[in-house]
Enzyme design. Structure first.
Site, mmCIF file in Angstrom:
data_model
loop_
_atom_site.group_PDB
_atom_site.id
_atom_site.type_symbol
_atom_site.label_atom_id
_atom_site.label_comp_id
_atom_site.label_asym_id
_atom_site.label_seq_id
_atom_site.Cartn_x
_atom_site.Cartn_y
_atom_site.Cartn_z
ATOM 1 N N LYS A 30 49.092 43.170 43.853
ATOM 2 C CA LYS A 30 47.927 43.687 43.141
ATOM 3 C C LYS A 30 47.171 44.681 44.015
ATOM 4 O O LYS A 30 46.710 44.343 45.099
ATOM 5 C CB LYS A 30 46.984 42.542 42.754
ATOM 6 C CG LYS A 30 45.801 43.018 41.914
ATOM 7 C CD LYS A 30 44.948 41.853 41.461
ATOM 8 C CE LYS A 30 43.875 41.496 42.439
ATOM 9 N NZ LYS A 30 42.824 42.529 42.592
ATOM 10 N N ASP A 59 44.878 47.142 39.596
ATOM 11 C CA ASP A 59 43.698 46.408 39.103
ATOM 12 C C ASP A 59 42.453 47.283 39.232
ATOM 13 O O ASP A 59 41.627 47.077 40.119
ATOM 14 C CB ASP A 59 43.570 45.118 39.935
ATOM 15 C CG ASP A 59 42.386 44.259 39.529
ATOM 16 O OD1 ASP A 59 41.926 44.380 38.386
ATOM 17 O OD2 ASP A 59 41.931 43.453 40.368
ATOM 18 N N LYS A 61 40.412 47.953 36.470
ATOM 19 C CA LYS A 61 39.435 47.471 35.475
ATOM 20 C C LYS A 61 38.678 48.631 34.825
ATOM 21 O O LYS A 61 37.458 48.773 34.975
ATOM 22 C CB LYS A 61 38.429 46.514 36.116
ATOM 23 C CG LYS A 61 39.064 45.298 36.793
ATOM 24 C CD LYS A 61 37.996 44.328 37.271
ATOM 25 C CE LYS A 61 38.561 43.146 38.009
ATOM 26 N NZ LYS A 61 39.033 43.463 39.374
ATOM 27 N N ASP A 64 34.762 52.611 30.383
ATOM 28 C CA ASP A 64 34.090 53.892 30.141
ATOM 29 C C ASP A 64 34.110 54.138 28.637
ATOM 30 O O ASP A 64 34.452 53.232 27.865
ATOM 31 C CB ASP A 64 34.813 55.015 30.919
ATOM 32 C CG ASP A 64 33.860 56.108 31.365
ATOM 33 O OD1 ASP A 64 33.115 56.630 30.499
ATOM 34 O OD2 ASP A 64 33.841 56.446 32.563
ATOM 35 N N THR A 118 35.880 36.148 37.322
ATOM 36 C CA THR A 118 35.890 34.754 37.807
ATOM 37 C C THR A 118 34.769 34.481 38.815
ATOM 38 O O THR A 118 34.537 33.335 39.186
ATOM 39 C CB THR A 118 37.251 34.411 38.441
ATOM 40 O OG1 THR A 118 37.643 35.502 39.273
ATOM 41 C CG2 THR A 118 38.308 34.198 37.393
ATOM 42 N N ARG A 208 42.809 35.894 49.321
ATOM 43 C CA ARG A 208 42.444 35.359 50.632
ATOM 44 C C ARG A 208 43.294 34.187 51.132
ATOM 45 O O ARG A 208 43.671 34.193 52.312
ATOM 46 C CB ARG A 208 40.939 35.011 50.647
ATOM 47 C CG ARG A 208 40.084 36.264 50.753
ATOM 48 C CD ARG A 208 38.633 36.026 50.351
ATOM 49 N NE ARG A 208 38.484 35.974 48.905
ATOM 50 C CZ ARG A 208 37.322 35.926 48.277
ATOM 51 N NH1 ARG A 208 36.193 35.908 48.963
ATOM 52 N NH2 ARG A 208 37.271 35.903 46.959
HETATM 53 O O1 C5P Z 1 40.797 36.437 47.503
HETATM 54 P P1 C5P Z 1 40.894 35.991 46.084
HETATM 55 O O2 C5P Z 1 42.114 35.112 45.808
HETATM 56 O O3 C5P Z 1 39.610 35.397 45.561
HETATM 57 O O4 C5P Z 1 41.153 37.358 45.299
HETATM 58 C C1 C5P Z 1 41.100 37.469 43.903
HETATM 59 C C2 C5P Z 1 41.425 38.881 43.532
HETATM 60 O O5 C5P Z 1 41.378 38.972 42.117
HETATM 61 C C3 C5P Z 1 40.443 39.926 44.049
HETATM 62 O O6 C5P Z 1 41.212 41.092 44.307
HETATM 63 C C4 C5P Z 1 39.496 40.165 42.889
HETATM 64 O O7 C5P Z 1 39.003 41.485 42.864
HETATM 65 C C5 C5P Z 1 40.424 39.956 41.702
HETATM 66 N N1 C5P Z 1 39.797 39.556 40.442
HETATM 67 C C6 C5P Z 1 38.972 38.461 40.342
HETATM 68 N N2 C5P Z 1 38.415 38.116 39.126
HETATM 69 C C7 C5P Z 1 38.697 38.832 38.028
HETATM 70 C C8 C5P Z 1 39.546 39.944 38.130
HETATM 71 C C9 C5P Z 1 40.090 40.278 39.359
HETATM 72 O O8 C5P Z 1 38.745 37.766 41.311
HETATM 73 N N3 C5P Z 1 38.223 38.447 36.846
#
Ligand code: C5P
Length: 227
Positions: A30, A59, A61, A64, A118, A208
């Protein structure tokens, strides 16, 4: 279920080191806002050079006015990515306009709509959307399906109810995954792999817990073993 690894490291070099470490695994990668703004199309090419079988989820998102979103989607077609996303809250017409614009191409990437980020807690979400997360996520999913999109980005907690009200092949992709109960960081609604699997999630996104680990390949293997 598929695993999508978030390439959210601070530099291009660190992301490339991570990709090298996990290149033997069948995963999606991603590429988010920071990485794409900084490293651009060259970075997407570098991924495919490491392993052409890597699938890429861009990703960005998009959010606009409909025509601008469709213009952006058309530009994305030139990047050779396998999946991208837009915000469902940009509206059904915007999503329809995007999908109509892609009709002229012989094949297109998977297109997903973001429902509720999330990182939102229920009260924070209420303050913006004047609705519960569950209710709004369901409505956004229906709008996305009606507009011809392939699925939605949601938390693992909304996946089941969205699956219940959409077609059988409508997909869910869920960030906020802490595979083995790791630290949630800024995510408010986190679930583990077993929960996501049980909720029929199609793609889990993990950032992470993989890239901050001493041994990312081992974490990837352990996650894939749970599929
Ligand atoms: O580090 P972590 O596992 O929390 O990363 C989640 C990834 O998913 C990040 O790149 C974040 O920008 C992305 N994301 C998210 N929630 C969403 C859409 C994308 O956490 N609804």
């Amino acid at each position: 279920m598929e695993l999508c690894v978030a390439l959210d490291l601070p530099t291009k070099e660190e992301n490339l080191v991570l990709i090298e470490k996990i290149k033997a695994h069948d995963v999606w990668l991603k590429v988010g806002l920071r990485t794409y703004i900084r490293d651009g199309e060259e970075f997407l090419k570098a991924i495919k050079e490491i392993n052409p079988d890597f699938k890429i989820f861009l990703d960005l998102k998009l959010y606009d006015i409909p025509n601008t979103m469709a213009d952006a989607a058309e530009s994305i077609m030139g990047l050779g990515v396998d999946m991208f996303n837009v915000h469902a809250s940009a509206g059904k017409r915007a999503m329809e306009t995007v999908m109509q614009r892609l009709e002229k191409f012989e094949s297109r990437p998977i297109v997903l709509a973001v429902t509720a980020l999330t990182s939102f807690a229920e009260d924070e979400f209420q303050a913006v959307y004047e609705s519960s997360i569950q209710q709004k996520a369901n409505q956004f999913a229906k709008d996305a399906q009606d507009a011809g999109l392939d699925g939605v980005v949601c938390s693992a907690f909304e996946s089941r109810s969205i699956k219940n009200i959409t077609d059988v092949n409508f997909m869910t992709l869920t960030p906020g995954i802490r595979p083995f109960g790791e630290d949630a960081g800024d995510q408010k609604r986190v679930a583990d792999v077993a929960f996501a699997k049980n909720e029929s999630v199609d793609f889990i996104v993990v950032g992470r817990p993989i890239y901050q680990s001493q041994n990312p390949a081992e974490v990837v293997s352990k996650i894939l073993a749970q599929f």
